[in-house]
Write a protein that holds these residues in place. Structure first.
Motif, PDB file in Angstrom:
ATOM      1  N   SER A   1       0.833  -1.206   0.000  1.00 11.56           N
ATOM      2  CA  SER A   1       0.000   0.000   0.000  1.00 11.56           C
ATOM      3  C   SER A   1       0.869   1.258   0.000  1.00 11.56           C
ATOM      4  CB  SER A   1      -0.944   0.001   1.206  1.00 11.56           C
ATOM      5  OG  SER A   1      -0.237   0.138   2.422  1.00 11.56           O
ATOM      6  N   LEU A   2       2.000   1.213   0.681  1.00 10.30           N
ATOM      7  CA  LEU A   2       2.912   2.359   0.673  1.00 10.30           C
ATOM      8  C   LEU A   2       3.536   2.552  -0.705  1.00 10.30           C
ATOM      9  CD1 LEU A   2       4.619   1.835   4.140  1.00 10.30           C
ATOM     10  CD2 LEU A   2       3.299   3.839   3.465  1.00 10.30           C
ATOM     11  N   ASN A   3       3.880   1.445  -1.339  1.00 14.04           N
ATOM     12  CA  ASN A   3       4.530   1.512  -2.651  1.00 14.04           C
ATOM     13  C   ASN A   3       3.582   2.013  -3.737  1.00 14.04           C
ATOM     14  OD1 ASN A   3       6.904   0.576  -1.524  1.00 14.04           O
ATOM     15  ND2 ASN A   3       6.561  -1.564  -2.118  1.00 14.04           N
ATOM     16  N   THR A   4       2.308   1.626  -3.638  1.00 16.39           N
ATOM     17  CA  THR A   4       1.328   1.983  -4.678  1.00 16.39           C
ATOM     18  C   THR A   4       0.605   3.290  -4.384  1.00 16.39           C
ATOM     19  OG1 THR A   4      -0.396   0.664  -3.582  1.00 16.39           O
ATOM     20  CG2 THR A   4       0.942  -0.435  -5.270  1.00 16.39           C
ATOM     21  N   GLY A   5       0.845   3.883  -3.217  1.00  7.76           N
ATOM     22  CA  GLY A   5       0.188   5.142  -2.874  1.00  7.76           C
ATOM     23  C   GLY A   5      -1.226   4.971  -2.363  1.00  7.76           C
ATOM     24  N   THR A   6      -1.638   3.743  -2.030  1.00 10.98           N
ATOM     25  CA  THR A   6      -2.993   3.503  -1.527  1.00 10.98           C
ATOM     26  C   THR A   6      -3.022   3.414  -0.008  1.00 10.98           C
ATOM     27  OG1 THR A   6      -2.710   1.095  -1.747  1.00 10.98           O
ATOM     28  CG2 THR A   6      -3.667   2.290  -3.630  1.00 10.98           C
ATOM     29  N   TYR A   7      -1.925   3.730   0.620  1.00 11.18           N
ATOM     30  CA  TYR A   7      -1.836   3.620   2.081  1.00 11.18           C
ATOM     31  C   TYR A   7      -2.800   4.587   2.754  1.00 11.18           C
ATOM     32  CZ  TYR A   7      -0.115   4.370   6.806  1.00 11.18           C
ATOM     33  OH  TYR A   7      -0.035   4.519   8.170  1.00 11.18           O
ATOM     34  N   ARG A   8      -3.453   4.107   3.805  1.00  7.99           N
ATOM     35  CA  ARG A   8      -4.312   4.929   4.645  1.00  7.99           C
ATOM     36  C   ARG A   8      -3.906   4.723   6.099  1.00  7.99           C
ATOM     37  NH1 ARG A   8      -7.607   2.569   1.299  1.00  7.99           N
ATOM     38  NH2 ARG A   8      -8.185   1.021   2.865  1.00  7.99           N
ATOM     39  N   ASP A   9      -3.742   5.813   6.779  1.00  8.79           N
ATOM     40  CA  ASP A   9      -3.438   5.742   8.200  1.00  8.79           C
ATOM     41  C   ASP A   9      -4.650   5.141   8.906  1.00  8.79           C
ATOM     42  OD1 ASP A   9      -2.906   6.108  10.855  1.00  8.79           O
ATOM     43  OD2 ASP A   9      -2.292   8.202  10.668  1.00  8.79           O
ATOM     44  N   PRO A  10      -4.490   4.024   9.631  1.00  6.32           N
ATOM     45  CA  PRO A  10      -5.635   3.412  10.327  1.00  6.32           C
ATOM     46  C   PRO A  10      -6.379   4.389  11.220  1.00  6.32           C
ATOM     47  CG  PRO A  10      -3.739   1.951  10.388  1.00  6.32           C
ATOM     48  CD  PRO A  10      -3.249   3.251   9.823  1.00  6.32           C
ATOM     49  N   ALA A  11      -5.665   5.367  11.777  1.00  8.96           N
ATOM     50  CA  ALA A  11      -6.321   6.326  12.663  1.00  8.96           C
ATOM     51  C   ALA A  11      -7.225   7.285  11.894  1.00  8.96           C
ATOM     52  CB  ALA A  11      -5.264   7.125  13.429  1.00  8.96           C
ATOM     53  N   ALA A  12      -6.970   7.431  10.582  1.00  8.05           N
ATOM     54  CA  ALA A  12      -7.737   8.397   9.793  1.00  8.05           C
ATOM     55  C   ALA A  12      -9.204   8.011   9.702  1.00  8.05           C
ATOM     56  CB  ALA A  12      -7.137   8.522   8.395  1.00  8.05           C
ATOM     57  N   SER A  13      -9.496   6.720   9.708  1.00  9.85           N
ATOM     58  CA  SER A  13     -10.887   6.278   9.601  1.00  9.85           C
ATOM     59  C   SER A  13     -11.591   6.259  10.952  1.00  9.85           C
ATOM     60  CB  SER A  13     -10.944   4.880   8.984  1.00  9.85           C
ATOM     61  OG  SER A  13     -10.270   3.938   9.797  1.00  9.85           O
ATOM     62  N   LYS A  14     -10.870   6.647  12.010  1.00  8.80           N
ATOM     63  CA  LYS A  14     -11.480   6.700  13.334  1.00  8.80           C
ATOM     64  C   LYS A  14     -12.126   8.059  13.601  1.00  8.80           C
ATOM     65  CE  LYS A  14     -10.012   2.568  14.263  1.00  8.80           C
ATOM     66  NZ  LYS A  14     -10.989   1.437  14.276  1.00  8.80           N
ATOM     67  N   VAL A  15     -11.900   9.005  12.687  1.00  9.20           N
ATOM     68  CA  VAL A  15     -12.535  10.315  12.817  1.00  9.20           C
ATOM     69  C   VAL A  15     -14.041  10.156  12.673  1.00  9.20           C
ATOM     70  CG1 VAL A  15     -12.678  12.630  11.819  1.00  9.20           C
ATOM     71  CG2 VAL A  15     -10.498  11.428  11.877  1.00  9.20           C
TER      72      VAL A  15
END
Length: 409
Positions: free
Chosen positions: A63-77
């Motif tokens: 996910s980091l290499n392809t640019g699809t990474y999401r911080d797990p904390a971001a979806s906790k908002v």
């Protein structure tokens, strides 16, 4: 990114010993650690088995290499926090639309979803909510019609879509079945009912036996709404210079919206201007409102020359006329005279593209979704026409065979 063996930590070893003494499951040994794109240290979770940690490591690395990474904390908002960030940046919409979104959020969306983290909002829960919006209040619902329900869903979906892909992998509102406008929400008047309503509105008087504030314009206004399909806000914002009685055309170039008690004039609903035909019999009704007046003046005004306001006109003029001719209980509103215009046009033979242009719908699909049931079933007509064409071709082929046979003979 790496996998860390937690047995290297004294605190972890003590926690394992305590768990074993209490006959509990020890905490997981293997921890995935990494730095996110901003350089902050993160944990990718802990795992009892090292292969599971390795799988998670591979997944995160991809996910980091392809640019699809999401911080797990971001979806906790929470949804509410994101909605309050989303609405202020919607500078691309009209003020009236902005306030409509604000009202829907406050009344129906935030009470249900506001406190939930984004990753706790699921498609099936949204589907249940959409159904509940339509239930009667005594059954725990909001008693909304199909159109208002769709508006609520649309705002919810737009906020969630705004969170993709940084905070959510996909929009959970996608694919939720939505109600179609029911027959109950449409009101189709006959020609006789339109004339009766228009006449009653022109004869309204106050309790002091004075003519009402807009009785002089009520008749042509109602006829215009019922026979051209203009939205009420478009008719109220119509200026004298945009009415061409010789060519029998109206140029719809603006519409009214009321925001915090103030009238705001802006572009029509679809953002595009359009031209609408005027029935010949309606031209004499409009002539007194056009002849000799300044081109920039509003066509319909009160006795004091003020623009019409939707709430006042509906309650003080339209509803009284509606009651006078026995049309109460049908759910008839000024806006629903558009449905009458559509039904009369279709009955007169207008095709879907003509109706779309007249009503100012963005697409023909929208017109069909709303009024498709009014278009006559032409299957037999089409089949018969095709049959006639085939029979003519067959007759010509038979005649050709006969001619060839006689020539050979």
């Amino acid at each position: 990114m790496w996998i860390y063996d937690r047995t290297r930590d004294k605190n972890y070893r003590e926690a394992v010993a305590a768990a074993k003494a209490a006959k509990r499951t020890p905490p997981a040994r293997w921890q995935v650690r990494y730095y996110d794109p901003s350089g902050k240290p993160k944990s990718g979770g802990t795992y009892t088995k090292k292969p599971d940690a390795e799988n998670r490591q591979t997944e995160l690395q991809a996910s980091l290499n392809t640019g699809t990474y999401r911080d797990p904390a971001a979806s906790k908002v929470t949804f509410g926090a994101m909605a309050e960030k989303w609405l202020p940046v919607r500078t691309d919409i009209k003020k009236s639309t902005w306030w409509k979104y604000r009202g829907l959020l406050d009344a129906h969306i935030l009470p249900r979803w506001g406190d939930l983290p984004l990753d706790a909002i699921h498609t099936e829960d949204i589907a249940v909510w959409v159904a509940e919006l339509q239930k009667p209040r005594d059954e725990g619902g909001s008693n909304l019609g199909a159109s208002q329900t769709r508006h609520c869903y649309t705002v919810l979906s737009m906020v969630l879509g705004w969170c993709v892909p940084r905070r959510l992998a996909f929009n959970p509102a996608k694919g939720v079945p939505l109600p179609k406008p029911s027959e109950v929400e449409h009101v189709y008047l006959t020609y006789d009912q339109v004339e009766a309503l228009a006449n009653a509105a022109s004869e309204l008087r106050t309790k002091y036996n004075q003519t009402s504030a807009t009785s002089s314009v009520n008749r042509p206004l109602i006829l215009l709404l019922a026979y051209t399909g203009l939205r009420w806000s478009e008719a109220a914002a119509l200026r004298v210079g945009r009415v061409d009685l010789e060519r029998r055309r109206i140029r719809v170039a603006s519409t009214f919206a009321e925001v915090k008690g103030k009238l705001i004039e802006h572009a029509p609903k679809t953002g595009e201007r359009r031209t609408v035909p005027i029935p010949a019999s309606l031209a004499p009704e409009l002539k007194p409102l056009v002849h000799g007046r300044d081109e920039d003046a509003f066509l319909f005004t009160t006795k004091r020359g003020m623009p019409l306001r939707a709430h006042n006109w509906r309650d003080r003029e339209f509803n009284r006329a509606r009651a006078a001719v026995g049309l109460d209980g049908m759910g008839l509103t000024p806006h629903k005279l558009r449905h009458t215009a559509a039904s009369l046009a279709i009955a007169a033979g207008a095709d879907v593209k003509v109706v779309q242009q007249m009503l100012g719908h963005a697409t023909a699909t929208m017109t069909l979704d709303t009024y498709g049931h009014l278009f006559p079933d032409r299957l037999d007509e089409i089949a018969d026409a095709m049959d006639r064409g085939r029979m003519k071709a067959a007759a010509r082929a038979a005649q050709s065979q006969l001619s060839d046979g006689s020539h050979v003979h």
